[in-house]
Design an enzyme around this catalytic site. Structure first.
Site, PDB file in Angstrom:
ATOM      1  CB  THR A 203      -0.950   0.241   1.323  1.00  0.00           C
ATOM      2  OG1 THR A 203      -1.994  -0.951   0.885  1.00  0.00           O
ATOM      3  CG2 THR A 203      -1.700   1.228   1.209  1.00  0.00           C
ATOM      4  NE  ARG A 231      -9.720  -6.209   4.063  1.00  0.00           N
ATOM      5  CZ  ARG A 231      -8.251  -5.276   4.223  1.00  0.00           C
ATOM      6  NH1 ARG A 231      -8.338  -4.813   3.077  1.00  0.00           N
ATOM      7  NH2 ARG A 231      -7.769  -5.446   5.006  1.00  0.00           N
ATOM      8  CB  ILE A 232     -14.162  -2.297   2.925  1.00  0.00           C
ATOM      9  CG1 ILE A 232     -14.748  -1.671   1.731  1.00  0.00           C
ATOM     10  CG2 ILE A 232     -13.979  -0.459   3.248  1.00  0.00           C
ATOM     11  CD1 ILE A 232     -16.613  -1.269   1.606  1.00  0.00           C
ATOM     12  CG  ASP A 234      -6.235   0.268   6.758  1.00  0.00           C
ATOM     13  OD1 ASP A 234      -5.665  -0.522   5.979  1.00  0.00           O
ATOM     14  OD2 ASP A 234      -5.130   1.077   6.650  1.00  0.00           O
ATOM     15  CB  THR A 253       1.117   0.753   5.282  1.00  0.00           C
ATOM     16  OG1 THR A 253       1.350  -0.706   4.937  1.00  0.00           O
ATOM     17  CG2 THR A 253       1.890   0.651   5.906  1.00  0.00           C
ATOM     18  N   GLY A 254      -0.667  -1.551   6.643  1.00  0.00           N
ATOM     19  CA  GLY A 254      -0.468  -2.838   7.523  1.00  0.00           C
ATOM     20  C   GLY A 254      -1.687  -3.406   7.799  1.00  0.00           C
TER      21      GLY A 254
HETATM   22  N1  ASP Z   1      -3.541  -1.386   5.550  1.00  0.00           N
HETATM   23  C1  ASP Z   1      -3.982  -1.934   3.492  1.00  0.00           C
HETATM   24  C2  ASP Z   1      -5.592  -2.644   4.126  1.00  0.00           C
HETATM   25  O1  ASP Z   1      -5.558  -3.629   4.259  1.00  0.00           O
HETATM   26  C3  ASP Z   1      -2.961  -3.252   3.455  1.00  0.00           C
HETATM   27  C4  ASP Z   1      -1.424  -2.913   3.984  1.00  0.00           C
HETATM   28  O2  ASP Z   1      -1.400  -1.772   4.082  1.00  0.00           O
HETATM   29  O3  ASP Z   1      -1.104  -3.587   2.875  1.00  0.00           O
HETATM   30  O4  ASP Z   1      -6.027  -3.152   3.130  1.00  0.00           O
END
Ligand code: ASP
Length: 333
Positions: A203, A231-232, A234, A253-254
């Site tokens: 992301t 799916r949604i 954050d 992110t995460g």
């Molecule tokens: N936060 C993002 C999600 O859960 C994924 C990511 O940050 O890599 O969609």
């Protein structure tokens, strides 16, 4: 007023064995996109415009999980999401479930500016994109060969990946007979079960304070590899993955589900506002006190021209710069 500052990220949760050339490739893209933001800030472009310009650039590059190169759903399709927030007036726009919009962050901007709403999703968002005349492409444009391989592995491991690691099969260490694979849950989460060559970063996000002290944030993603359709995460949720106000701007992110339950982005601003914490103190507080271990990271800027970040994953692809000449591009602690 502390001058302008900018930070960008390309995802948290990095494989410690990520090959050197993949690290260098990601850092090259981050440095290039950071420079685009720096040049815009030097040319007095406003914070909200800078975050859009930089995230568009990151979406267009297939190295990251947004726009082209997005993670795939269970069905092998792409459903992208993005959000943008202008701290000046706390205006915001968000989109989810996009399948044809080349630059989701720009559609989020149009939701903010040209619609009576804050958040549009799926068919309604696609209809709005057509109405607004933004560039659309076939869904296949977003799908890379690498991600098709990754989806296959995620399915084989029955795993939804936020960091592209597939946990190895867990064997009960008490009943495991001699010669069997002895892996505890912890071991499994630490281990990288994927061929390294198919690893990819994630992301993207950008936060900016301009030289007038206005803050803005934007985040864009394909979500998690092998996610359920619909799916949604954050990233499009204002207050979770993205937030900006007159104090600061944040992009996270995460693992989206963990970020959502922590209202991570808004909490940075909230502890500054209600607890009177300093900027970096606020960033450290939410990472240490609000977030489940090993789940996520964030980038932030303050209206005083400070730049900061924090993560409790192995690493986070990131870059930051301030008006006084500081510049950093990094992955690890
Ligand atoms: N936060 C993002 C999600 O859960 C994924 C990511 O940050 O890599 O969609």
């Amino acid at each position: 007023m502390g001058g302008w500052a900018i930070a960008i990220h390309g995802g948290a949760g990095v494989d410690p064995n990520l090959p050197e050339e993949r690290q260098e490739e990601a850092k090259r893209v981050l440095a290039r996109c950071l420079q685009i933001g720096i040049d815009a800030l030097r040319a007095s472009v406003r914070a909200v415009d800078v975050v859009e310009i930089v995230v568009r650039e990151l979406e267009t590059d297939p190295v990251f999980n947004s726009g082209r190169g997005s993670a795939l759903t269970r069905k092998g399709t792409v459903e992208m999401e993005a959000s943008i927030m202008d701290g000046r007036g706390r205006r915001c726009g968000a989109v989810s479930g996009l399948t044809t919009v080349k630059n989701p962050v720009s559609l989020a901007r149009l939701v903010m500016e040209n619609s009576p709403h804050s958040y549009l999703a799926f068919d309604g968002a696609e209809d709005f994109a057509r109405e607004q005349g933004v560039e659309v492409v076939d869904n296949s444009y977003f799908i890379t060969e690498e991600n098709v391989g990754m989806l296959k592995l995620a399915k084989e491991a029955n795993s939804i990946m936020f960091d592209y690691r597939v946990p190895l099969p867990v064997v009960d260490t008490c009943s495991g007979s001699a010669g069997s694979i002895m892996a505890t849950v912890d071991d499994a989460l630490q281990m990288n079960g994927l061929p390294i060559s198919i690893y990819a970063p994630e992301t993207v996000g950008c936060v900016v304070v301009d030289s007038n002290g206005w803050c803005a944030a934007a985040t864009s993603t394909g979500g998690l590899m092998n996610k359920m359709n619909g799916r949604i995460g954050d990233s499009p949720l204002i207050g979770s993955g993205t937030y900006a106000c007159n104090l600061c701007a944040i992009s996270c992110t995460g693992e989206g589900e963990a970020i959502i339950r922590s209202t991570l982005a808004r909490d940075v601003a909230a502890v500054m506002e209600y607890k009177g914490l300093g900027f970096q103190e606020a960033v450290d507080f939410v990472i240490n006190e609000r977030l489940d271990e090993g789940k996520a990271g964030l980038i932030a800027v303050s209206r005083n021209g400070e730049v900061g970040y924090g993560f409790n994953t192995n690493g986070m692809f990131r870059g930051c710069a301030t008006e006084d000449g500081f510049m950093e591009v990094g992955i690890w602690e």
